[in-house]
Design a protein around this motif. Structure first.
Motif, short mmCIF file in Angstrom:
data_model
loop_
_atom_site.label_atom_id
_atom_site.label_comp_id
_atom_site.label_asym_id
_atom_site.label_seq_id
_atom_site.Cartn_x
_atom_site.Cartn_y
_atom_site.Cartn_z
N ILE A 1 0.86 -1.18 0.00
CA ILE A 1 0.00 0.00 0.00
C ILE A 1 0.90 1.24 0.00
CG2 ILE A 1 -2.01 1.08 1.04
CD1 ILE A 1 -2.33 -1.93 0.33
N CYS A 2 1.05 1.85 -1.17
CA CYS A 2 1.88 3.05 -1.30
C CYS A 2 0.99 4.29 -1.20
CB CYS A 2 2.62 3.04 -2.64
SG CYS A 2 3.67 1.58 -2.86
N ASN A 3 1.61 5.45 -1.19
CA ASN A 3 0.84 6.70 -1.11
C ASN A 3 -0.03 6.92 -2.33
OD1 ASN A 3 2.01 7.17 1.35
ND2 ASN A 3 3.46 8.73 0.62
N ASP A 4 0.41 6.37 -3.47
CA ASP A 4 -0.31 6.65 -4.72
C ASP A 4 -0.80 5.41 -5.44
OD1 ASP A 4 2.17 5.68 -5.32
OD2 ASP A 4 2.61 7.13 -6.90
N ALA A 5 -0.60 4.23 -4.87
CA ALA A 5 -1.03 3.01 -5.56
C ALA A 5 -1.02 1.82 -4.61
CB ALA A 5 -0.12 2.73 -6.76
N GLU A 6 -1.73 0.76 -4.99
CA GLU A 6 -1.71 -0.50 -4.27
C GLU A 6 -1.39 -1.61 -5.25
OE1 GLU A 6 -4.69 -3.46 -1.73
OE2 GLU A 6 -5.07 -1.30 -1.76
N LYS A 7 -0.31 -2.36 -4.99
CA LYS A 7 0.15 -3.40 -5.91
C LYS A 7 0.38 -4.71 -5.16
CE LYS A 7 0.48 -0.64 -9.51
NZ LYS A 7 -0.27 -0.84 -10.78
N GLU A 8 0.31 -5.82 -5.91
CA GLU A 8 0.52 -7.14 -5.32
C GLU A 8 1.80 -7.77 -5.86
OE1 GLU A 8 -2.97 -9.48 -5.97
OE2 GLU A 8 -4.00 -8.65 -4.21
N TYR A 9 2.59 -8.36 -4.95
CA TYR A 9 3.83 -9.03 -5.31
C TYR A 9 3.89 -10.37 -4.57
CZ TYR A 9 5.30 -4.49 -7.18
OH TYR A 9 5.38 -3.33 -7.91
N ARG A 10 5.03 -11.06 -4.68
CA ARG A 10 5.26 -12.29 -3.92
C ARG A 10 6.38 -12.04 -2.92
NH1 ARG A 10 1.03 -15.58 -4.23
NH2 ARG A 10 2.35 -17.17 -3.26
N PHE A 11 6.21 -12.59 -1.71
CA PHE A 11 7.15 -12.38 -0.61
C PHE A 11 7.75 -13.72 -0.20
CE2 PHE A 11 7.56 -11.57 4.18
CZ PHE A 11 8.85 -11.05 4.04
N PHE A 12 9.08 -13.83 -0.32
CA PHE A 12 9.82 -14.98 0.22
C PHE A 12 10.43 -14.54 1.54
CE2 PHE A 12 9.59 -16.20 -4.20
CZ PHE A 12 9.44 -17.58 -4.16
N SER A 13 9.99 -15.13 2.62
CA SER A 13 10.41 -14.66 3.94
C SER A 13 11.59 -15.48 4.46
CB SER A 13 9.25 -14.77 4.93
OG SER A 13 8.83 -16.12 5.03
N GLY A 14 12.37 -14.86 5.36
CA GLY A 14 13.43 -15.56 6.06
C GLY A 14 14.46 -16.18 5.13
N LEU A 15 14.82 -17.43 5.42
CA LEU A 15 15.81 -18.12 4.61
C LEU A 15 15.31 -18.32 3.18
CD1 LEU A 15 18.63 -19.46 4.71
CD2 LEU A 15 17.45 -21.63 5.14
N SER A 16 14.00 -18.40 3.01
CA SER A 16 13.45 -18.51 1.66
C SER A 16 13.90 -17.34 0.80
CB SER A 16 11.92 -18.56 1.71
OG SER A 16 11.47 -19.66 2.45
N GLY A 17 14.00 -16.16 1.41
CA GLY A 17 14.47 -15.01 0.67
C GLY A 17 15.90 -15.15 0.21
N ILE A 18 16.74 -15.73 1.06
CA ILE A 18 18.15 -15.92 0.69
C ILE A 18 18.27 -17.00 -0.38
CG2 ILE A 18 20.40 -16.66 1.58
CD1 ILE A 18 19.60 -15.28 4.22
#
Length: 759
Positions: A721-738
């Motif tokens: 949720i940004c000041n001018d838009a709302e967008k959807e992405y994918r989040f890899f958390s923790g070690l998954s991100g690495i």
């Protein structure tokens, strides 16, 4: 190409009986591979025992202790459940072999329970004193008694990577590096990329610091070695390490039956969960009704699939025939489940589990098996569970199995399998299928694994700085680089680790203390330089050009509280981003205490620990005192996602936060079903101030998301949720991100905005 079912008969397996039992009289009914391990360990540094599952590799490894009977040893079992089992096996072996060792289990729970009276309450303090002299902790141990410590990869890693409390880490590391003359790694094919890094680091250290030359023996036990790990061991061999490989099925003609023939059917795993569960239930019911005297099991990777299958079979009146063996199931539940005619299990049974029954059948303990397999190691481990007949009187009754493989296997060439050529043909074809690879194993080794090993390297370098031998650190790094396949220099990773160490300390200190001491913190100045380079590029140019010095920032941080707070905040984000690299907790959150009065998760007990995301996704629940009570199964599986409020523009988010390893502030967990949000107090309790990971675009990274998901690395939808838009992405958390970084290579950035480059 049609994903037709394939049927193949796997021929019976045999193993060689020992030709010279007088050489190892302490092993009853010894097998040839046990003698070979004992004999080869007289000369070899590393002994790799590749005997099939269930043929006594534990005793083979322990036999090596006889060569150095008065020296201590460590046995690394892959799970806490196996620690208990192997501790009892080791005690019996020590007695049978007339060894002087005292055997002690050393899981985190075990160490915590050791007496406090003599050495204090800290687990690290206890562990160090047991290594130094067991009599300082245990009254029942005589002076100078060698110890056989049975522990797990987590504790071994934390010990050798200097991850214990600052008062204990040096002593414990010294103990683990120098104390043990025999080191046994059990079932190491189950190790993930991080655990293998810890093991290979220890092997390289033992070589470079001449422990092998001084008699250390390392025994590696596995029936299914990972190809990438075999290559790493070959690189160690090229560096001068003496490695012996033992194959239990080769040797003399005195063969004993070890596994029956297995009539195997290969099927593609259905996309629809509901269809698959219904298909599995039909197969189980059919076998129970057509062969009421046979015992069987179903092994699946998903806990929820096991629980769903249990529910379906319960509804068909089969409750009394079925038991579950899963991660959350306490020991009494598992023991009772072992006696059930049909066992439903997760990967919990992949390690050292023999499906023992009482009374023991004259034939195999498992007549049939249905299982899923994500990779080759899982496939061969699980197919090795059915039809075991070593030591049985009835060995010629065929077993049956159904294996569900990824549907891609058919597209990648599984249909070329010659179904008349048995095990060899099957192995040859499975070895060619990319969908059965562990795709991020070598990728991880060539990426942030080198930052991971930089921590113990830097600690060791500082230890040896005033003792002589510091030059061996660079040699150790070069050896590891040849083993793991990296390209960067030790100087590069030394600097990065100093920066990270500075960030970790600054993040924990108070602002008042930082005002005075930031320059004197280990890595503090290196981190401040990174802070300036990342956040204030113009000031960095001045610093580089010599127009200012780091000393000028001493007054700034003393006088400007906002600047100092900004530094501390950046340190918190920086250190949190990398924290999963040095932790073995793969879940985002610690397990929660639950009670299960309705038997939705457990068969007998009512109390256990459960991953909170599993709870949130599949169940309804309510707080009941100190426990969360599971009240019912959710009628519809909940979707879990995240919501992040970003206080700037969408373009600013893209340029500063997307495709970057970092830690996100005040990420909220969202639980929804049917498009509606379902809040719960538990979610509020789980929310963290900073959540590490990587946010990527799902459209441009679809193949990476698919590959990681296939290996059980989950990503979550995240709404920005940004000041001018709302967008959807994918989040890899923790070690998954690495791990995502390891897969994506140059397309991702590090917390200091540097472009990530592998190796």
């Amino acid at each position: 190409m049609s994903n037709q079912k394939l049927v193949i008969r796997l021929e019976p397996r045999s193993i060689s009986a020992c030709a010279s039992t007088d050489k190892i009289p302490f092993i009853k009914n010894a097998l040839q591979h046990q003698l070979d391990v004992f004999e080869q360990s007289k000369d070899a540094d590393i002994i790799l025992d590749l005997a099939p599952t269930g043929t006594g590799k534990t005793k083979a490894g322990l036999a090596v202790l006889k060569h150095q009977p008065n020296k201590s040893a460590v046995y690394i079992a892959p799970t806490n459940a196996l620690i208990e089992q192997q501790t009892e096996a080791a005690k019996q072996f020590v007695q049978d072999a007339n060894l002087p060792h005292v055997v002690k289990a050393a899981s985190a729970k075990d160490v915590k329970s050791w007496p406090n009276e003599k050495v204090g309450r800290r687990s690290g303090e206890k562990l160090y004193n047991v290594l130094r002299n067991p009599t300082t902790v245990f009254d029942d141990v005589g002076a100078n008694t060698p110890i056989l410590l049975v522990t797990n990869p987590d504790i071994f890693y934390y010990a050798t990577f200097f991850a214990y409390h600052k008062l204990d880490k040096g002593n414990i590391a010294a103990g683990f590096y120098t104390k043990f003359s025999t080191v046994i790694f059990d079932e190491f094919h189950l190790y993930d990329a991080k655990q293998l890094v810890g093991m290979l680091f220890y092997l390289a250290y033992s070589h470079v610091f001449r422990f092998f030359q001084n008699g250390r023996k390392v025994v590696l036990l596995t029936a299914t070695p990972e190809p990438a790990c075999e290559l790493a061991l070959e690189n160690l061999k090229q560096a001068g390490v003496k490695i012996a490989r033992i194959d239990g099925e080769a040797g003399n003609n005195n063969l004993l039956p070890s596994q029956t023939a297995v009539n195997l059917e290969l099927r593609p795993q259905p996309d629809s969960k509901e269809e698959w569960i219904a298909e599995l239930a039909t197969e189980v019911v059919h076998r129970l009704r057509e062969r009421p005297n046979e015992n069987g099991a179903v092994i699946l990777d998903s806990l929820d699939n096991i629980n769903l299958l249990k529910k379906v079979l319960d509804n068909q009146g089969l409750t009394d025939y079925i038991g579950r063996i899963t991660g959350p199931a306490p020991k009494p539940d598992r023991q009772k489940a072992m006696q059930c005619q049909i066992i439903l299990a997760t990967s919990t049974v992949d390690v050292g589990f023999n499906f023992e029954r009482n009374p023991e059948p004259t034939r195999q303990n498992l007549d049939w098996l249905i299982f899923s397999a994500r990779d080759r190691a899982a496939f061969w481990q699980r197919i090795g569970r059915v039809g075991r007949v070593l030591g049985k009187t009835e060995t010629n009754v065929d077993s049956e199995a159904i294996a569900y493989l990824p549907a891609n296997a058919w597209e990648e060439g599984l249909t070329s399998l010659n179904t008349t050529r048995g095990r060899t043909a099957l192995k040859d074809v499975l070895d060619t299928l990319p969908c059965l690879d562990k795709p991020f194993l070598t990728a991880y080794w060539r990426s942030e694994a080198f930052l991971e090993i930089a921590r113990p390297l830097l600690e060791l370098e500082e230890v040896f700085e005033n003792l002589g031998g510091a030059e061996l650190i660079s040699k150790l790094f070069e050896t590891l680089k040849s083993v793991l396949g990296g390209n960067r220099t030790w100087e590069y990773y030394r600097h990065r680790m100093k920066v990270l160490r500075g960030a970790e300390t600054i993040a924990k200190e108070s602002l008042e203390k930082l005002k005075k001491d930031w320059k004197y913190i280990k890595g503090g100045q290196a981190f401040v330089r990174t802070f300036i380079k990342t956040k204030f590029p113009e000031d960095w140019d001045d610093l580089q050009a010599g127009r200012t010095t780091l000393d000028a920032y001493e007054d700034l941080f003393k006088e400007d509280d906002e600047a100092l707070a900004h530094l501390k905040e950046f340190a918190e984000v920086f250190s949190t981003s990398y924290a999963p690299l040095f932790s073995f907790r793969y879940s985002l959150f610690e397990s929660l205490p639950i009670c299960d009065p309705h038997g939705l998760v457990l068969d007998e007990s009512e109390v256990t620990q459960l991953d909170p995301f599993h709870l949130l996704r599949y169940y309804e629940f309510a707080q009941n005192g100190d426990y969360i009570e599971v009240t019912s199964r959710a009628t519809e599986t909940y979707q879990l996602s995240f919501r992040l409020r970003y206080h700037d523009t969408w373009q600013e988010f893209i340029s500063t936060q997307l495709n970057k390893l970092t830690a996100f502030k005040n990420c909220q967990i969202i639980r929804s079903a049917g498009g509606a949000i379902h809040p719960t107090p538990l979610i509020k309790a789980l929310n963290k101030h900073l959540l590490p990971g990587v946010i990527i675009c799902p459209r441009t990274n679809a193949s990476v998301i698919f590959q990681l998901n296939r290996q059980g690395i989950t990503s979550y939808l995240i709404a920005i949720i940004c000041n001018d838009a709302e967008k959807e992405y994918r989040f890899f958390s923790g070690l998954s991100g690495i791990l995502t970084m390891a897969m994506k290579f140059k397309q991702l950035r590090l917390p200091d905005d540097e472009v990530f480059i592998a190796g």
